[in-house]
Design an enzyme around this catalytic site. Structure first.
Site, PDB file in Angstrom:
ATOM      1  N   LYS A   5     -11.005   0.818 -35.423  1.00 54.05           N
ATOM      2  CA  LYS A   5     -11.883   1.304 -36.490  1.00 54.05           C
ATOM      3  C   LYS A   5     -11.819   2.837 -36.516  1.00 54.05           C
ATOM      4  CE  LYS A   5     -15.121  -2.502 -36.584  1.00 54.05           C
ATOM      5  NZ  LYS A   5     -14.223  -3.351 -35.768  1.00 54.05           N
ATOM      6  N   ASP A  11      -8.844  -1.477 -39.266  1.00 51.75           N
ATOM      7  CA  ASP A  11      -9.963  -2.243 -39.816  1.00 51.75           C
ATOM      8  C   ASP A  11     -10.563  -1.477 -40.988  1.00 51.75           C
ATOM      9  OD1 ASP A  11      -9.661  -4.133 -37.847  1.00 51.75           O
ATOM     10  OD2 ASP A  11     -11.509  -3.645 -36.769  1.00 51.75           O
ATOM     11  N   ARG A  43      -4.690  -7.379 -43.708  1.00 53.85           N
ATOM     12  CA  ARG A  43      -5.611  -8.469 -43.370  1.00 53.85           C
ATOM     13  C   ARG A  43      -6.582  -8.557 -44.546  1.00 53.85           C
ATOM     14  NH1 ARG A  43      -9.129  -6.737 -38.942  1.00 53.85           N
ATOM     15  NH2 ARG A  43      -7.444  -7.308 -37.557  1.00 53.85           N
ATOM     16  N   LYS A  84     -13.415 -11.223 -46.402  1.00 58.33           N
ATOM     17  CA  LYS A  84     -14.452 -11.121 -47.443  1.00 58.33           C
ATOM     18  C   LYS A  84     -15.119  -9.744 -47.406  1.00 58.33           C
ATOM     19  CE  LYS A  84     -15.728 -15.994 -47.659  1.00 58.33           C
ATOM     20  NZ  LYS A  84     -16.818 -16.965 -47.825  1.00 58.33           N
ATOM     21  N   GLY A  85     -15.341  -9.205 -46.199  1.00 58.00           N
ATOM     22  CA  GLY A  85     -16.077  -7.941 -46.037  1.00 58.00           C
ATOM     23  C   GLY A  85     -17.426  -8.221 -45.397  1.00 58.00           C
ATOM     24  N   THR A 132     -10.515 -15.663 -42.385  1.00 55.57           N
ATOM     25  CA  THR A 132     -11.726 -16.355 -42.839  1.00 55.57           C
ATOM     26  C   THR A 132     -12.012 -17.557 -41.944  1.00 55.57           C
ATOM     27  OG1 THR A 132     -12.788 -17.449 -44.717  1.00 55.57           O
ATOM     28  CG2 THR A 132     -10.418 -17.800 -44.491  1.00 55.57           C
ATOM     29  N   ARG A 185     -24.267  -5.400 -35.937  1.00 59.57           N
ATOM     30  CA  ARG A 185     -23.717  -6.420 -36.827  1.00 59.57           C
ATOM     31  C   ARG A 185     -24.842  -7.303 -37.367  1.00 59.57           C
ATOM     32  NH1 ARG A 185     -20.636  -3.655 -37.113  1.00 59.57           N
ATOM     33  NH2 ARG A 185     -18.424  -3.595 -36.772  1.00 59.57           N
TER      34      ARG A 185
END
Ligand SMILES: Cc1cc2nc3c(=O)[nH]c(=O)nc-3n(C[C@H](O)[C@H](O)[C@H](O)COP(=O)(O)OP(=O)(O)OC[C@H]3O[C@@H](n4cnc5c(N)ncnc54)[C@H](O)[C@@H]3O)c2cc1C
Length: 303
Positions: free
Chosen positions: A89, A123, A179, A182-183, A221, A284
């Protein structure tokens, strides 16, 4: 409501308690634990992508420490011949503090991975990072055409156009490599699709566009209808197996993972590890309180 309450109060629970339900989704605190988890996945014919937890840094010393850690990860993972690659990231390297330093650190990591013919996935983070992360990809892909790729998020309204715009990075020898997910972040409705059906439809539209344009796609997913839709697109256009793989997060929906593998498709698992697991888990949760369902379930359902 209940999910939101859990998400907000969890950071105040004792760390040991939070670990009880985080451990299902995180490989551990050390490189050795990440290697062990990766070896176990490799034994099941699953490749991995390893991620060191630790975004949202506050100074560039932390960025340098993260860069050094990644170089160590690459050294150790290559030494142990783990079948996998590396995910990172950019905010862990100071993207929002000093983008040149961030670029230089990530460049060093990609160069090290390239020495081993390996690959680094950037990412995608929340919307203020998107332009900066596309810019990073552009610069890095110019120097390391086969060793770097980006994540794209189907829920962002801009993504379809971004994919078209980035096709100039594509060549037959070094295809663009994404990659598609969805997010995960909570974004305003002005810039992001919000409805489940709509996001799924966009995911499959993006996927079809990429596959037809010969991009390599990691189909990331755990959502059964999306997996089914992806398989239909692959079949309809006779997409060769070496143009895509499925990807899932560590510890999530292992049954579906196995079904996809049994159907003859490649699978990669994202293996997050590191001392920052506590902040990662609780952040998260705040971003996506629906995760509380999974966390609560994992408290009661073993395995
Ligand atoms: C390999 C990988 C890398 C990713 N990288 C990024 C990234 O760089 N940037 C980004 O914004 N997002 C990333 N994501 C997250 C992604 O954007 C989604 O938020 C996440 O995958 C949930 O979406 P879904 O497609 O699984 O569907 P959903 O509709 O959210 O979930 C479908 C079903 O999957 C199961 N499920 C989903 N998530 C979990 C979970 N965490 N724990 C337990 N069960 C779960 C549940 O059964 C759920 O009903 C990544 C996801 C994967 C798999």
């Amino acid at each position: 409501m209940f999910n939101k309450l859990i998400a907000q109060t969890l950071p105040y629970f004792p760390k040991k308690f939070v670990w009880l339900f985080s451990k299902k989704y995180i490989a551990g605190e050390t490189i050795d634990e990440a290697i062990l988890a990766s070896q176990q996945l490799n034994e099941k014919d699953i490749s991995i992508t390893v991620d060191l937890l630790g975004e949202f840094i506050t100074n560039l010393d932390e960025a340098k420490a993260n860069k050094d850690q990644y170089l160590e990860i690459i050294k150790q993972f290559e030494l142990k011949k783990i079948r996998g690659n590396y995910s990172l990231k950019p905010t862990s390297f100071g993207l929002l503090l000093d983008k040149d330093t961030c670029y230089n650190y990530i460049r060093e990591i990609v160069a090290k991975a390239a020495e081993h013919d390996n690959f680094v996935r950037i990412d995608m983070e929340d919307s203020p990072c998107v332009d900066l992360e596309i810019e990073l990809l552009r610069k890095l892909k110019a120097e390391f055409p086969k060793n770097v790729g980006l994540v794209v998020q189907a829920y962002l309204k801009r993504t379809a156009q971004d994919l078209v715009d980035m096709m100039d990075l594509h060549t037959d020898e070094a295809p663009v490599n994404y990659r598609l997910c969805k997010g995960i972040y909570v974004e305003p409705k002005e810039i992001a699709y919000k409805e489940y059906e709509e996001i799924n439809a966009k995911f499959l539209e993006n996927l079809e566009y990429l596959l037809l344009n010969k991009a390599y796609v990691g189909i990331a997913t755990h959502d059964r209808p999306v997996v089914k839709g992806a398989m239909e697109i692959i079949k309809k256009h006779n997409i060769p197996n070496d143009q895509f793989e499925f990807q899932m997060l560590y510890g999530v929906t292992p049954e579906l993972r196995k079904e996809i593998q049994d159907a003859g498709f490649k699978m990669r698992v994202y293996v997050p590890y590191g001392k920052e697991w506590f902040g990662y888990s609780t952040r998260r949760l705040k971003e996506n309180p629906k995760m509380a369902n999974h966390i609560i379930k994992s408290l009661f359902v073993k395995g």
